[in-house]
Design a protein around this motif. Structure first.
Motif, mmCIF file in Angstrom:
data_model
loop_
_atom_site.group_PDB
_atom_site.id
_atom_site.type_symbol
_atom_site.label_atom_id
_atom_site.label_comp_id
_atom_site.label_asym_id
_atom_site.label_seq_id
_atom_site.Cartn_x
_atom_site.Cartn_y
_atom_site.Cartn_z
ATOM 1 N N ILE A 35 0.845 -1.201 0.000
ATOM 2 C CA ILE A 35 0.000 0.000 0.000
ATOM 3 C C ILE A 35 0.878 1.249 0.000
ATOM 4 O O ILE A 35 0.622 2.216 -0.734
ATOM 5 C CB ILE A 35 -0.934 -0.003 1.228
ATOM 6 C CG1 ILE A 35 -1.916 -1.178 1.129
ATOM 7 C CG2 ILE A 35 -1.674 1.322 1.356
ATOM 8 C CD1 ILE A 35 -2.776 -1.380 2.357
ATOM 9 N N TRP A 36 1.923 1.221 0.812
ATOM 10 C CA TRP A 36 2.896 2.321 0.867
ATOM 11 C C TRP A 36 3.516 2.536 -0.515
ATOM 12 O O TRP A 36 3.578 3.667 -1.007
ATOM 13 C CB TRP A 36 3.960 1.961 1.903
ATOM 14 C CG TRP A 36 5.109 2.916 2.059
ATOM 15 C CD1 TRP A 36 6.016 3.279 1.111
ATOM 16 C CD2 TRP A 36 5.474 3.633 3.239
ATOM 17 N NE1 TRP A 36 6.940 4.155 1.633
ATOM 18 C CE2 TRP A 36 6.628 4.383 2.929
ATOM 19 C CE3 TRP A 36 4.963 3.682 4.533
ATOM 20 C CZ2 TRP A 36 7.268 5.196 3.877
ATOM 21 C CZ3 TRP A 36 5.599 4.489 5.471
ATOM 22 C CH2 TRP A 36 6.724 5.232 5.139
ATOM 23 N N GLU A 38 2.474 1.643 -3.481
ATOM 24 C CA GLU A 38 1.507 2.130 -4.462
ATOM 25 C C GLU A 38 1.286 3.629 -4.313
ATOM 26 O O GLU A 38 1.207 4.367 -5.304
ATOM 27 C CB GLU A 38 0.180 1.387 -4.307
ATOM 28 C CG GLU A 38 0.240 -0.070 -4.776
ATOM 29 C CD GLU A 38 -1.018 -0.842 -4.411
ATOM 30 O OE1 GLU A 38 -1.925 -0.237 -3.789
ATOM 31 O OE2 GLU A 38 -1.087 -2.047 -4.728
ATOM 32 N N ALA A 39 1.210 4.100 -3.068
ATOM 33 C CA ALA A 39 0.979 5.525 -2.814
ATOM 34 C C ALA A 39 2.155 6.368 -3.289
ATOM 35 O O ALA A 39 1.979 7.407 -3.938
ATOM 36 C CB ALA A 39 0.725 5.756 -1.321
ATOM 37 N N SER A 42 2.536 6.274 -7.222
ATOM 38 C CA SER A 42 1.554 7.137 -7.892
ATOM 39 C C SER A 42 1.848 8.611 -7.656
ATOM 40 O O SER A 42 1.421 9.465 -8.437
ATOM 41 C CB SER A 42 0.137 6.803 -7.407
ATOM 42 O OG SER A 42 -0.004 7.113 -6.028
ATOM 43 N N SER A 43 2.584 8.922 -6.593
ATOM 44 C CA SER A 43 2.873 10.328 -6.281
ATOM 45 C C SER A 43 3.969 10.907 -7.172
ATOM 46 O O SER A 43 4.092 12.132 -7.287
ATOM 47 C CB SER A 43 3.299 10.466 -4.812
ATOM 48 O OG SER A 43 4.633 9.985 -4.613
ATOM 49 N N HIS A 94 -2.048 15.833 -3.850
ATOM 50 C CA HIS A 94 -1.809 14.398 -4.058
ATOM 51 C C HIS A 94 -0.568 13.936 -3.288
ATOM 52 O O HIS A 94 -0.529 12.804 -2.777
ATOM 53 C CB HIS A 94 -1.641 14.101 -5.549
ATOM 54 C CG HIS A 94 -2.917 14.200 -6.327
ATOM 55 N ND1 HIS A 94 -3.858 13.196 -6.335
ATOM 56 C CD2 HIS A 94 -3.416 15.194 -7.104
ATOM 57 C CE1 HIS A 94 -4.883 13.542 -7.095
ATOM 58 N NE2 HIS A 94 -4.644 14.752 -7.572
ATOM 59 N N ALA A 98 -0.414 11.101 -0.316
ATOM 60 C CA ALA A 98 0.516 9.973 -0.276
ATOM 61 C C ALA A 98 1.189 9.881 1.093
ATOM 62 O O ALA A 98 1.357 8.786 1.649
ATOM 63 C CB ALA A 98 1.573 10.121 -1.370
ATOM 64 N N VAL A 101 -1.102 8.388 3.617
ATOM 65 C CA VAL A 101 -1.117 6.918 3.520
ATOM 66 C C VAL A 101 0.060 6.335 4.291
ATOM 67 O O VAL A 101 -0.086 5.352 5.031
ATOM 68 C CB VAL A 101 -1.066 6.467 2.042
ATOM 69 C CG1 VAL A 101 -0.857 4.950 1.953
ATOM 70 C CG2 VAL A 101 -2.344 6.854 1.316
ATOM 71 N N CYS A 102 1.231 6.952 4.134
ATOM 72 C CA CYS A 102 2.424 6.498 4.868
ATOM 73 C C CYS A 102 2.201 6.582 6.366
ATOM 74 O O CYS A 102 2.636 5.706 7.124
ATOM 75 C CB CYS A 102 3.641 7.336 4.472
ATOM 76 S SG CYS A 102 4.163 7.127 2.756
#
Length: 211
Positions: A35-36, A38-39, A42-43, A94, A98, A101-102
């Motif tokens: 998940i980390w 991916e975030a 994408s950033s 964005h 991210a 999310v971290c």
């Protein structure tokens, strides 16, 4: 497949509970590392956009070639800068997302580490038990240390990215440049280290630990 140190730890339920907690903790680390990743992945496109737009901002703000145009249209420069700044803010949103999310990932790993630590304190005096390892499984003390290392690496990277965003300024070129250069600086170490731990624990994470 049963954990081959369970036979040794059958007389110590807290040790088996520690193994269960470590297994759960690293399963959460494994899932949330994706998940980390991916975030942050994408950033990067948004980071590139911020960099390009920042260059446009500086060119627009300092370009002498706009003087003739601004004489005829006094507000054109302000409108251009406003448009660029609006786009920068959109991409920065964005980047902040991210980092959020971290933070969520860090909180989950911290929670698991605290749970393991509470149990570890109850068995850490039995050195023979917590240092025993097998050909397929690391020792409990090794895994506990790896969990702590994983938490530290994630927290360090999260705090760094959070600081870079907080310091970002179009008027401070050094801070602006630091964001582009350092945003992904620790990603390789974080993923390489944690993935190595997960490889060592591949069998352990698949094993059934019976109390």
């Amino acid at each position: 497949m049963e954990y081959d140190l369970c036979e040794t730890g059958k007389g110590n339920p807290m040790f088996l509970k520690l193994l269960q907690n470590l297994q759960k903790a690293f399963s959460i680390v494994k899932t949330n590392l994706k998940i980390w990743d991916e975030a942050i992945t994408s950033s990067r496109s948004h980071l590139d956009s911020v960099q390009n737009l920042s260059e446009q901002h500086h060119c627009c703000k300092h370009a002498e070639g706009l003087n003739d145009i601004t004489k005829k249209f006094p507000d054109v420069k302000a409108k251009l800068l406003y448009k660029i700044d609006t786009e920068i803010n959109s991409h920065m949103t964005h980047l902040y997302a991210a980092v959020d999310v971290c933070k969520v990932v860090c909180d989950k790993v911290i929670k698991q580490n605290e749970r393991c630590q509470a149990v570890y304190k109850k068995v850490c005096n039995d050195l023979d038990l917590i240092t025993q390892r097998s050909p397929t499984c690391p020792s409990a003390v090794e895994m506990f240390e790896w969990l702590h290392d994983s938490e530290c690496l994630m927290m360090r990277d999260y705090q760094k990215k959070k600081h870079l965003l907080a310091m970002f300024s179009l008027t401070e070129r050094d801070h602006e440049s630091a964001l582009y250069k350092q945003w992904c600086a620790g990603d390789r170490e974080l993923h390489q280290t944690i993935n190595e731990y997960l490889q060592y624990m591949e069998f352990f994470l698949e094993m059934k630990i019976i109390m």
